[in-house]
Design an enzyme around this catalytic site. Sequence first.
Site, PDB file in Angstrom:
ATOM      1  N   THR A   1      47.036  95.441 -53.100  1.00  0.00           N
ATOM      2  CA  THR A   1      47.973  95.485 -54.230  1.00  0.00           C
ATOM      3  C   THR A   1      49.070  94.425 -54.064  1.00  0.00           C
ATOM      4  O   THR A   1      49.411  93.711 -55.011  1.00  0.00           O
ATOM      5  CB  THR A   1      48.619  96.893 -54.334  1.00  0.00           C
ATOM      6  OG1 THR A   1      47.574  97.845 -54.428  1.00  0.00           O
ATOM      7  CG2 THR A   1      49.539  97.014 -55.527  1.00  0.00           C
TER       8      THR A   1
ATOM      9  N   GLU B   1      53.790 106.190 -51.480  1.00  0.00           N
ATOM     10  CA  GLU B   1      53.044 105.063 -52.055  1.00  0.00           C
ATOM     11  C   GLU B   1      53.751 103.726 -51.800  1.00  0.00           C
ATOM     12  O   GLU B   1      53.106 102.692 -51.639  1.00  0.00           O
ATOM     13  CB  GLU B   1      52.899 105.372 -53.552  1.00  0.00           C
ATOM     14  CG  GLU B   1      52.177 104.454 -54.438  1.00  0.00           C
ATOM     15  CD  GLU B   1      50.701 104.285 -54.210  1.00  0.00           C
ATOM     16  OE1 GLU B   1      50.233 104.400 -53.076  1.00  0.00           O
ATOM     17  OE2 GLU B   1      50.025 103.963 -55.187  1.00  0.00           O
TER      18      GLU B   1
HETATM   19  P1  ADP Z   1      44.706 101.454 -53.441  1.00  0.00           P
HETATM   20  O1  ADP Z   1      44.895 101.058 -54.870  1.00  0.00           O
HETATM   21  O2  ADP Z   1      43.270 101.687 -53.141  1.00  0.00           O
HETATM   22  O3  ADP Z   1      45.586 102.572 -53.001  1.00  0.00           O
HETATM   23  P2  ADP Z   1      46.572  99.747 -52.048  1.00  0.00           P
HETATM   24  O4  ADP Z   1      46.458  98.310 -51.646  1.00  0.00           O
HETATM   25  O5  ADP Z   1      47.635 100.158 -53.002  1.00  0.00           O
HETATM   26  O6  ADP Z   1      45.125 100.183 -52.564  1.00  0.00           O
HETATM   27  O7  ADP Z   1      46.749 100.620 -50.738  1.00  0.00           O
HETATM   28  C1  ADP Z   1      46.006 100.396 -49.606  1.00  0.00           C
HETATM   29  C2  ADP Z   1      46.947 100.150 -48.434  1.00  0.00           C
HETATM   30  O8  ADP Z   1      47.635 101.366 -48.124  1.00  0.00           O
HETATM   31  C3  ADP Z   1      46.204  99.751 -47.192  1.00  0.00           C
HETATM   32  O9  ADP Z   1      46.914  98.685 -46.602  1.00  0.00           O
HETATM   33  C4  ADP Z   1      46.281 100.969 -46.288  1.00  0.00           C
HETATM   34  O10 ADP Z   1      46.332 100.630 -44.931  1.00  0.00           O
HETATM   35  C5  ADP Z   1      47.554 101.645 -46.736  1.00  0.00           C
HETATM   36  N1  ADP Z   1      47.517 103.111 -46.531  1.00  0.00           N
HETATM   37  C6  ADP Z   1      48.385 103.840 -45.803  1.00  0.00           C
HETATM   38  N2  ADP Z   1      48.053 105.130 -45.822  1.00  0.00           N
HETATM   39  C7  ADP Z   1      46.945 105.256 -46.560  1.00  0.00           C
HETATM   40  C8  ADP Z   1      46.129 106.365 -46.939  1.00  0.00           C
HETATM   41  N3  ADP Z   1      46.364 107.606 -46.541  1.00  0.00           N
HETATM   42  N4  ADP Z   1      45.072 106.120 -47.749  1.00  0.00           N
HETATM   43  C9  ADP Z   1      44.813 104.865 -48.153  1.00  0.00           C
HETATM   44  N5  ADP Z   1      45.532 103.768 -47.831  1.00  0.00           N
HETATM   45  C10 ADP Z   1      46.607 103.959 -47.041  1.00  0.00           C
END
Ligand code: ADP
Length: 308
Positions: A183, A130
């Site tokens: 985020t 994460e």
């Molecule tokens: P959320 O709360 O929907 O997870 P975030 O902003 O925390 O949103 O995460 C999204 C970011 O994480 C995006 O920039 C995306 O490219 C990256 N990311 C990397 N791997 C993944 C994945 N397997 N699923 C979703 N987002 C991913």
Amino acid sequence: MSDSVKVFAPASVSNVGCGFDILGFAIDGVGDEMIIKKNDQNKIVIQAVKDYENLPTDPKKNVAGVAIQALLDELGSNQGFDVEIIKNIKPGSGIGSSAASAAGAVVAVNELLDKPYTRLQLVDFAMKGEEVASGDVHADNVAPATLGGFCLIRGYNPLDVIHIQPPANLWCAVIHPQIEIKTKEAREILSPEIPLKKAIRQWGNVAGLMAGLYTSNYDLIGRSLEDHIVEPQRKVLIPEFDELKLSVMKAGALGCSISGSGPSVFALANGKESADSIAAAMNTVYERTGIDYKIYVSKVSEDGVKIL
Ligand code: ADP
């Protein structure tokens, strides 16, 4: 032992009003599906991220790859895996899209390696995954996605996760406007200072929410949800937030706030009927905006990642 496993990794609501960065719960019904297979190449291959071609397939950038690598490093294993992600949660949703992938990946790999780790231990690896998405260590989505129920992250150093069984009749409605809030960006708008008076009200609410969850006191849960610190700063990112909140409270919500860093907004409810009325109120406000949106009505889920 099988060489392939399919999992369902649930979406989750984090922060939960007053609990910025320390609270989250899992929701039913929406989540990623992942198919993970052992390979003979001693490397992690992200084969496909279905429907979201823009997501990274580099295992060092995809949260699933990073989380699996963290687990393998700790175990001292160089086993390779092929990872297919069927993404049902739009990234940047505020309902734990990246967390679902990280949690699903480590639960699946743990299963394929004959379970060297407990679910609680897996949270640590999922959290490392994460970190590449948000640029910061936080477990308030990965913990409930992995363990189910409510999770309190009491501390990070070392990680101290307290799992709380949700009250039997606790439901939620979540509206996800289909706009992306990263985020990282939503964190940058937050002031690093908190006036003491606001902090006092906030920790009163966090304690009240915990007591309400443990005693199934729905009124206490509701009045404790109020966030005096983050919501007032972030609500500008969410179209029609004030009207949405007013409408869902009128429709009987126990409380309502931003899910994660938005744009999703959640409301808690006592029972499915109430959650359905809240969803209808959300719909009425948003159908006028011209913004695409999805609404989910779900029990606060007792389950984290499920092996299918
Ligand atoms: P959320 O709360 O929907 O997870 P975030 O902003 O925390 O949103 O995460 C999204 C970011 O994480 C995006 O920039 C995306 O490219 C990256 N990311 C990397 N791997 C993944 C994945 N397997 N699923 C979703 N987002 C991913």
